[in-house]
Design an enzyme around this catalytic site. Structure first.
Site, PDB file in Angstrom:
ATOM      1  CG  ASN A   1      -1.547   1.293   1.542  1.00  0.00           C
ATOM      2  OD1 ASN A   1      -2.481   1.733   0.872  1.00  0.00           O
ATOM      3  ND2 ASN A   1      -1.031   1.979   2.574  1.00  0.00           N
TER       4      ASN A   1
ATOM      5  CE1 TYR B   1       0.705   7.167  -6.631  1.00  0.00           C
ATOM      6  CE2 TYR B   1      -0.817   7.787  -8.384  1.00  0.00           C
ATOM      7  CZ  TYR B   1      -0.581   7.202  -7.148  1.00  0.00           C
ATOM      8  OH  TYR B   1      -1.624   6.651  -6.437  1.00  0.00           O
TER       9      TYR B   1
ATOM     10  CE  LYS C   1       0.190   3.555  -6.706  1.00  0.00           C
ATOM     11  NZ  LYS C   1       0.222   2.649  -5.566  1.00  0.00           N
TER      12      LYS C   1
ATOM     13  CB  VAL D   1      -9.151   7.296  -0.892  1.00  0.00           C
ATOM     14  CG1 VAL D   1      -9.569   6.900   0.523  1.00  0.00           C
ATOM     15  CG2 VAL D   1      -9.426   6.142  -1.862  1.00  0.00           C
TER      16      VAL D   1
HETATM   17  N1  LIG Z   1      -5.823   8.646  -1.900  1.00  0.00           N
HETATM   18  C1  LIG Z   1      -6.210   8.339  -3.127  1.00  0.00           C
HETATM   19  O1  LIG Z   1      -7.099   8.971  -3.713  1.00  0.00           O
HETATM   20  C2  LIG Z   1      -5.573   7.187  -3.846  1.00  0.00           C
HETATM   21  C3  LIG Z   1      -6.077   6.862  -5.108  1.00  0.00           C
HETATM   22  C4  LIG Z   1      -5.524   5.794  -5.785  1.00  0.00           C
HETATM   23  C5  LIG Z   1      -4.513   5.065  -5.205  1.00  0.00           C
HETATM   24  N2  LIG Z   1      -4.036   5.412  -3.977  1.00  0.00           N
HETATM   25  C6  LIG Z   1      -2.975   4.593  -3.413  1.00  0.00           C
HETATM   26  O2  LIG Z   1      -3.334   4.196  -2.107  1.00  0.00           O
HETATM   27  C7  LIG Z   1      -2.155   3.944  -1.343  1.00  0.00           C
HETATM   28  C8  LIG Z   1      -2.232   4.669  -0.011  1.00  0.00           C
HETATM   29  O3  LIG Z   1      -2.306   6.056  -0.271  1.00  0.00           O
HETATM   30  P1  LIG Z   1      -2.984   7.090   0.741  1.00  0.00           P
HETATM   31  O4  LIG Z   1      -3.854   7.929  -0.071  1.00  0.00           O
HETATM   32  O5  LIG Z   1      -3.514   6.365   1.921  1.00  0.00           O
HETATM   33  O6  LIG Z   1      -1.700   7.948   1.102  1.00  0.00           O
HETATM   34  P2  LIG Z   1      -1.137   8.544   2.468  1.00  0.00           P
HETATM   35  O7  LIG Z   1      -2.225   8.892   3.395  1.00  0.00           O
HETATM   36  O8  LIG Z   1      -0.177   9.591   2.038  1.00  0.00           O
HETATM   37  O9  LIG Z   1      -0.334   7.313   3.109  1.00  0.00           O
HETATM   38  C9  LIG Z   1       0.853   6.849   2.542  1.00  0.00           C
HETATM   39  C10 LIG Z   1       1.434   5.781   3.438  1.00  0.00           C
HETATM   40  O10 LIG Z   1       2.637   5.324   2.811  1.00  0.00           O
HETATM   41  C11 LIG Z   1       3.684   5.375   3.756  1.00  0.00           C
HETATM   42  N3  LIG Z   1       4.961   5.758   3.162  1.00  0.00           N
HETATM   43  C12 LIG Z   1       5.210   6.813   2.343  1.00  0.00           C
HETATM   44  N4  LIG Z   1       6.523   6.895   2.104  1.00  0.00           N
HETATM   45  C13 LIG Z   1       7.108   5.872   2.782  1.00  0.00           C
HETATM   46  C14 LIG Z   1       8.442   5.439   2.954  1.00  0.00           C
HETATM   47  N5  LIG Z   1       9.456   6.096   2.361  1.00  0.00           N
HETATM   48  N6  LIG Z   1       8.690   4.357   3.719  1.00  0.00           N
HETATM   49  C15 LIG Z   1       7.670   3.706   4.330  1.00  0.00           C
HETATM   50  N7  LIG Z   1       6.387   4.056   4.206  1.00  0.00           N
HETATM   51  C16 LIG Z   1       6.123   5.140   3.456  1.00  0.00           C
HETATM   52  C17 LIG Z   1       3.304   6.495   4.736  1.00  0.00           C
HETATM   53  O11 LIG Z   1       3.953   6.235   5.977  1.00  0.00           O
HETATM   54  P3  LIG Z   1       5.149   7.130   6.592  1.00  0.00           P
HETATM   55  O12 LIG Z   1       5.052   8.494   6.011  1.00  0.00           O
HETATM   56  O13 LIG Z   1       4.900   7.048   8.065  1.00  0.00           O
HETATM   57  O14 LIG Z   1       6.398   6.401   6.204  1.00  0.00           O
HETATM   58  C18 LIG Z   1       1.801   6.310   4.823  1.00  0.00           C
HETATM   59  O15 LIG Z   1       1.499   5.385   5.828  1.00  0.00           O
HETATM   60  C19 LIG Z   1      -1.003   4.373  -2.229  1.00  0.00           C
HETATM   61  O16 LIG Z   1      -0.467   3.253  -2.890  1.00  0.00           O
HETATM   62  C20 LIG Z   1      -1.644   5.290  -3.236  1.00  0.00           C
HETATM   63  O17 LIG Z   1      -0.920   5.350  -4.439  1.00  0.00           O
HETATM   64  C21 LIG Z   1      -4.541   6.463  -3.293  1.00  0.00           C
END
Ligand SMILES: NC(=O)c1ccc[n+]([C@@H]2O[C@H](COP(=O)([O-])OP(=O)(O)OC[C@H]3O[C@@H](n4cnc5c(N)ncnc54)[C@H](OP(=O)(O)O)[C@@H]3O)[C@@H](O)[C@H]2O)c1
Length: 253
Positions: free
Chosen positions: A88, A154, A158, A193
């Site tokens: 994730n 990105y 993906k 999201v």
């Molecule tokens: N939000 C959307 O609309 C959306 C849409 C499509 C897909 N996604 C996908 O959903 C997934 C989760 O995204 P989200 O929206 O929940 O994002 P988010 O709230 O920014 O969370 C990202 C997570 O990834 C971790 N992360 C980031 N950099 C990291 C690193 N260098 N090492 C370890 N962990 C790391 C962060 O933890 P730390 O910062 O604590 O390390 C955090 O827990 C991603 O794959 C994203 O591409 C999101």
């Protein structure tokens, strides 16, 4: 390791400190799963069945060193009736046209968004007990198949993550030693999201991300999904009798 045998379902989730990963860890824990979460930050889940690993997944050397340790002995035991991996953690950064991004930033993003998740799938496959069903979810995005100006790193990562899942699934079908293993891979797009990643998307300046207004509008029109919704759907998919070796799904479909 008595604490690890309290539940029979193990989920290893990257990015549990925020957004979708945090919601998924919470949902899994409340449905009897044990969760091993990996992120740089730790948030509290108020559960003895949550185990956190603080690790920077964009640092390949740190990851290699960590996983040469006792992860397998601690977590990938034959106590579990099912093991799930949810890749994730990811980042949108660096944003901006490819003509402006640095090689160092691209490399870090590719390590976090694709190299580590691809390697980690293989690691979990090779270190898990062969008899234990393994379910893998790679968190995808519309950006896996649509180019967005300013989101090159990105989108590319993906797209590659989707192929990594497909590749693993075909290896399970055709490679001696993997054939017959109960391993299923799901490429899952969670929708748009309401997480810090969306805040970053709609806060960008138009020069680095020309389509920023679309994300401002999605937010102001109330079109974002709460992270709990894809989290619940993913948990249900992990608990279902999924039959395909590789599948692609989008939230709500
Ligand atoms: N939000 C959307 O609309 C959306 C849409 C499509 C897909 N996604 C996908 O959903 C997934 C989760 O995204 P989200 O929206 O929940 O994002 P988010 O709230 O920014 O969370 C990202 C997570 O990834 C971790 N992360 C980031 N950099 C990291 C690193 N260098 N090492 C370890 N962990 C790391 C962060 O933890 P730390 O910062 O604590 O390390 C955090 O827990 C991603 O794959 C994203 O591409 C999101």
């Amino acid at each position: 390791m008595e604490f690890l045998t309290m539940t029979k379902l193990l989920a290893i989730v990257t990015g549990t400190s925020s957004g979708i990963g945090a919601a998924l860890a919470k949902d899994l824990l409340s449905h009897g799963w044990t969760v091993v979460g990996i992120a740089r930050r730790l948030i509290s889940f108020d559960s003895d069945n949550y185990h956190h690993i603080s690790l920077d997944l964009s640092d390949s050397k740190a990851c290699a060193t960590y996983f040469e340790g006792d992860f397998k002995e601690k977590y990938l035991t034959d106590d579990w009736s099912k093991i799930a991996l949810i890749n994730n953690a990811a980042t949108l950064s660096p944003t901006g046209p490819l003509s402006e991004v640095s090689l160092v930033d691209l490399e870090k993003t590719f390590t976090l968004n694709i190299a580590f998740p691809a390697w980690f799938m293989g690691y979990i496959v090779s270190k898990s007990p062969a008899k234990t069903p393994l379910r893998i979810i790679n968190i995808s995005s519309g950006a896996a198949t649509s180019a967005y100006p300013g989101w090159g790193s990105y989108c590319m990562s993906k797209a590659a993550l989707r192929m990594a899942g497909q590749n693993l699934a075909i290896e399970v079908e055709e490679v001696e030693g993997l054939k017959g293993r109960d391993i299923k891979v799901l490429d899952y797009a969670p929708g748009v999201v309401d997480t810090p990643m969306q805040v970053q998307a709609r806060s960008a300046d138009e020069a680095s991300f020309p389509r920023v207004q679309k994300f401002v509008d999605l937010h102001s029109n109330g079109q974002l999904v709460a992270p709990e919704a894809p989290a619940k759907e993913m948990r249900e998919l992990l608990e279902s009798a999924e039959t395909e070796g590789f599948a692609i799904r989008r939230f709500g479909s």
